[in-house]
Design a protein around this motif. Structure first.
Motif, PDB file in Angstrom:
ATOM      1  N   ASP A 130      20.762 -24.199 -14.743  1.00 40.34           N
ATOM      2  CA  ASP A 130      20.403 -24.878 -15.983  1.00 40.34           C
ATOM      3  C   ASP A 130      20.671 -26.359 -15.769  1.00 40.34           C
ATOM      4  O   ASP A 130      21.777 -26.759 -15.386  1.00 40.34           O
ATOM      5  N   ARG A 131      19.640 -27.197 -15.976  1.00 40.74           N
ATOM      6  CA  ARG A 131      19.780 -28.634 -15.771  1.00 40.74           C
ATOM      7  C   ARG A 131      20.294 -29.275 -17.048  1.00 40.74           C
ATOM      8  O   ARG A 131      19.851 -28.946 -18.151  1.00 40.74           O
ATOM      9  N   GLY A 132      21.228 -30.209 -16.895  1.00 37.08           N
ATOM     10  CA  GLY A 132      21.765 -30.942 -18.034  1.00 37.08           C
ATOM     11  C   GLY A 132      22.014 -32.382 -17.665  1.00 37.08           C
ATOM     12  O   GLY A 132      21.904 -32.789 -16.492  1.00 37.08           O
ATOM     13  N   ALA A 133      22.368 -33.195 -18.673  1.00 42.19           N
ATOM     14  CA  ALA A 133      22.598 -34.618 -18.448  1.00 42.19           C
ATOM     15  C   ALA A 133      23.816 -34.858 -17.553  1.00 42.19           C
ATOM     16  O   ALA A 133      23.871 -35.844 -16.809  1.00 42.19           O
ATOM     17  N   ARG A 134      24.774 -33.968 -17.606  1.00 42.67           N
ATOM     18  CA  ARG A 134      26.017 -34.141 -16.833  1.00 42.67           C
ATOM     19  C   ARG A 134      26.009 -33.377 -15.510  1.00 42.67           C
ATOM     20  O   ARG A 134      27.034 -33.319 -14.830  1.00 42.67           O
ATOM     21  N   GLY A 135      24.893 -32.762 -15.188  1.00 45.54           N
ATOM     22  CA  GLY A 135      24.835 -32.015 -13.930  1.00 45.54           C
ATOM     23  C   GLY A 135      24.102 -30.705 -14.114  1.00 45.54           C
ATOM     24  O   GLY A 135      23.260 -30.568 -15.003  1.00 45.54           O
ATOM     25  N   VAL A 136      24.398 -29.764 -13.267  1.00 45.70           N
ATOM     26  CA  VAL A 136      23.753 -28.457 -13.326  1.00 45.70           C
ATOM     27  C   VAL A 136      24.818 -27.364 -13.416  1.00 45.70           C
ATOM     28  O   VAL A 136      25.949 -27.544 -12.970  1.00 45.70           O
ATOM     29  N   SER A 137      24.432 -26.245 -13.988  1.00 45.45           N
ATOM     30  CA  SER A 137      25.324 -25.088 -14.068  1.00 45.45           C
ATOM     31  C   SER A 137      24.524 -23.837 -13.721  1.00 45.45           C
ATOM     32  O   SER A 137      23.317 -23.762 -13.958  1.00 45.45           O
ATOM     33  N   LEU A 138      25.193 -22.875 -13.157  1.00 50.20           N
ATOM     34  CA  LEU A 138      24.535 -21.656 -12.722  1.00 50.20           C
ATOM     35  C   LEU A 138      24.125 -20.792 -13.914  1.00 50.20           C
ATOM     36  O   LEU A 138      24.864 -20.655 -14.882  1.00 50.20           O
ATOM     37  N   THR A 139      22.938 -20.222 -13.823  1.00 49.05           N
ATOM     38  CA  THR A 139      22.526 -19.211 -14.787  1.00 49.05           C
ATOM     39  C   THR A 139      23.211 -17.887 -14.418  1.00 49.05           C
ATOM     40  O   THR A 139      23.915 -17.793 -13.403  1.00 49.05           O
ATOM     41  N   ILE A 140      23.005 -16.867 -15.227  1.00 55.23           N
ATOM     42  CA  ILE A 140      23.576 -15.560 -14.891  1.00 55.23           C
ATOM     43  C   ILE A 140      23.045 -15.077 -13.548  1.00 55.23           C
ATOM     44  O   ILE A 140      23.800 -14.609 -12.695  1.00 55.23           O
ATOM     45  N   GLU A 141      21.728 -15.213 -13.353  1.00 58.03           N
ATOM     46  CA  GLU A 141      21.135 -14.799 -12.079  1.00 58.03           C
ATOM     47  C   GLU A 141      21.634 -15.672 -10.936  1.00 58.03           C
ATOM     48  O   GLU A 141      21.878 -15.181  -9.830  1.00 58.03           O
ATOM     49  N   GLY A 142      21.777 -16.967 -11.197  1.00 62.76           N
ATOM     50  CA  GLY A 142      22.275 -17.879 -10.171  1.00 62.76           C
ATOM     51  C   GLY A 142      23.695 -17.550  -9.770  1.00 62.76           C
ATOM     52  O   GLY A 142      24.060 -17.643  -8.595  1.00 62.76           O
ATOM     53  N   ASN A 143      24.513 -17.143 -10.746  1.00 64.02           N
ATOM     54  CA  ASN A 143      25.899 -16.789 -10.448  1.00 64.02           C
ATOM     55  C   ASN A 143      25.963 -15.536  -9.578  1.00 64.02           C
ATOM     56  O   ASN A 143      26.768 -15.454  -8.638  1.00 64.02           O
ATOM     57  N   ARG A 144      25.082 -14.591  -9.874  1.00 67.30           N
ATOM     58  CA  ARG A 144      25.034 -13.381  -9.043  1.00 67.30           C
ATOM     59  C   ARG A 144      24.635 -13.709  -7.615  1.00 67.30           C
ATOM     60  O   ARG A 144      25.212 -13.195  -6.652  1.00 67.30           O
ATOM     61  N   LEU A 145      23.628 -14.583  -7.503  1.00 67.64           N
ATOM     62  CA  LEU A 145      23.187 -14.976  -6.175  1.00 67.64           C
ATOM     63  C   LEU A 145      24.285 -15.723  -5.432  1.00 67.64           C
ATOM     64  O   LEU A 145      24.491 -15.512  -4.228  1.00 67.64           O
ATOM     65  N   HIS A 146      25.020 -16.577  -6.143  1.00 70.35           N
ATOM     66  CA  HIS A 146      26.079 -17.350  -5.491  1.00 70.35           C
ATOM     67  C   HIS A 146      27.186 -16.452  -4.966  1.00 70.35           C
ATOM     68  O   HIS A 146      27.776 -16.721  -3.908  1.00 70.35           O
ATOM     69  N   LEU A 147      27.479 -15.380  -5.680  1.00 67.66           N
ATOM     70  CA  LEU A 147      28.483 -14.430  -5.187  1.00 67.66           C
ATOM     71  C   LEU A 147      28.039 -13.842  -3.853  1.00 67.66           C
ATOM     72  O   LEU A 147      28.834 -13.705  -2.918  1.00 67.66           O
ATOM     73  N   ARG A 148      26.753 -13.523  -3.749  1.00 65.73           N
ATOM     74  CA  ARG A 148      26.234 -12.925  -2.514  1.00 65.73           C
ATOM     75  C   ARG A 148      26.174 -13.936  -1.379  1.00 65.73           C
ATOM     76  O   ARG A 148      26.514 -13.616  -0.237  1.00 65.73           O
ATOM     77  N   THR A 149      25.735 -15.155  -1.680  1.00 66.38           N
ATOM     78  CA  THR A 149      25.659 -16.159  -0.606  1.00 66.38           C
ATOM     79  C   THR A 149      27.054 -16.551  -0.132  1.00 66.38           C
ATOM     80  O   THR A 149      27.253 -16.814   1.055  1.00 66.38           O
ATOM     81  N   THR A 150      28.021 -16.567  -1.036  1.00 66.06           N
ATOM     82  CA  THR A 150      29.401 -16.870  -0.641  1.00 66.06           C
ATOM     83  C   THR A 150      29.915 -15.813   0.328  1.00 66.06           C
ATOM     84  O   THR A 150      30.547 -16.128   1.341  1.00 66.06           O
ATOM     85  N   GLU A 151      29.632 -14.549   0.013  1.00 68.83           N
ATOM     86  CA  GLU A 151      30.035 -13.462   0.903  1.00 68.83           C
ATOM     87  C   GLU A 151      29.337 -13.586   2.255  1.00 68.83           C
ATOM     88  O   GLU A 151      29.953 -13.373   3.310  1.00 68.83           O
ATOM     89  N   ALA A 152      28.045 -13.910   2.224  1.00 70.62           N
ATOM     90  CA  ALA A 152      27.278 -14.007   3.469  1.00 70.62           C
ATOM     91  C   ALA A 152      27.787 -15.138   4.357  1.00 70.62           C
ATOM     92  O   ALA A 152      27.982 -14.954   5.565  1.00 70.62           O
ATOM     93  N   PHE A 153      28.037 -16.307   3.761  1.00 69.21           N
ATOM     94  CA  PHE A 153      28.533 -17.433   4.554  1.00 69.21           C
ATOM     95  C   PHE A 153      29.936 -17.158   5.080  1.00 69.21           C
ATOM     96  O   PHE A 153      30.276 -17.565   6.194  1.00 69.21           O
ATOM     97  N   ALA A 154      30.754 -16.457   4.292  1.00 66.20           N
ATOM     98  CA  ALA A 154      32.098 -16.107   4.749  1.00 66.20           C
ATOM     99  C   ALA A 154      32.031 -15.134   5.922  1.00 66.20           C
ATOM    100  O   ALA A 154      32.805 -15.235   6.878  1.00 66.20           O
ATOM    101  N   LEU A 155      31.080 -14.206   5.853  1.00 68.25           N
ATOM    102  CA  LEU A 155      30.913 -13.242   6.942  1.00 68.25           C
ATOM    103  C   LEU A 155      30.467 -13.939   8.219  1.00 68.25           C
ATOM    104  O   LEU A 155      30.973 -13.658   9.311  1.00 68.25           O
ATOM    105  N   ILE A 156      29.520 -14.865   8.089  1.00 67.31           N
ATOM    106  CA  ILE A 156      29.058 -15.612   9.259  1.00 67.31           C
ATOM    107  C   ILE A 156      30.204 -16.417   9.860  1.00 67.31           C
ATOM    108  O   ILE A 156      30.392 -16.454  11.080  1.00 67.31           O
TER     109      ILE A 156
END
Length: 222
Positions: A57-83
């Protein structure tokens, strides 16, 4: 939307997403990745187009994760940690003895893998680079030190050591075993190829193979 292997997301797209998610800003992510704000914005747009949904979600003070974005971030965090945690397995170690070993899947899974930790943690700091394969590798051409294979071990120019023997025996349902076992009890032991051919015939019949195919199969076995 085509998500086949020919349309996989580039790693830099996920890196831009991860940086923006952590910093909460496209500008901060761009600075962290040494990119421009526009480059990060385009990578996020590519990601959202590929997924078919918004991750920020775009805002004047920056961006914040949507519900779907938060789910994706959990997975990418796990993937980068595994690598990150496994990347040392791809880097040639220094100060350790490296042994390149190739082995067949059965021996690797049942015998070798349970012993890998003990082998690598001994005082000599042994490092084993394992390749699981069934083909007969050319040790010199492929830079392999040791090879575990089934066979008699008579390979010219190589030193072979027998690790253990393999015992092979047929397995059948009680009904099939009873039917095949009729007759002289010494017959299977005295004529193992004939017994194997008979078992092959029974299996082929149950599989619905044509008569001529069964004969070809048995001749090949004998």
């Amino acid at each position: 939307m085509d998500h086949s292997s020919d349309a996989m997301l580039p790693l830099e797209t996920l890196r831009a997403f991860d940086a923006a998610a952590r910093t909460g800003s496209f500008s901060a992510a761009a600075e962290k990745l040494n990119l421009t704000h526009g480059a990060v914005s385009r990578q996020i747009a590519k990601l959202e187009d590929w997924l078919g949904l918004k991750v920020f979600d775009r805002g004047a003070r920056g961006v914040s994760l949507t519900i779907e974005g938060n789910r994706l971030h959990l997975r990418t965090t796990e993937a980068f940690a595994l690598i990150s945690s496994n990347s040392d397995r791809w880097i040639e170690p220094r100060g350790t003895a490296v042994v390149r070993l190739t082995s067949i899947p059965s021996v690797s899974g049942l015998w070798l893998m349970p012993r890998m930790a003990a082998l690598e943690n001994n005082p000599s700091k042994l490092r084993i680079v394992l390749d699981v394969d069934i083909r007969q590798a050319d040790l010199a051409d492929e830079g392999i030190d040791l090879s575990i294979r089934c066979g008699r071990g008579r390979i010219p120019g190589r030193v072979s050591v027998q690790l253990f023997e393999e015992h092979v025996f047929p397995v059948a349902s009680p009904e099939l075993a009873k039917e095949i076992g009729r007759g002289d009890p010494a017959r299977p032991m005295g004529r193992p190829r004939a017994a194997a051919a008979e078992l092959a015939r029974r299996i082929a019949l149950q599989a619905g193979l044509a008569a001529e195919k069964i004969e070809d199969f048995i001749v090949a076995e004998q």
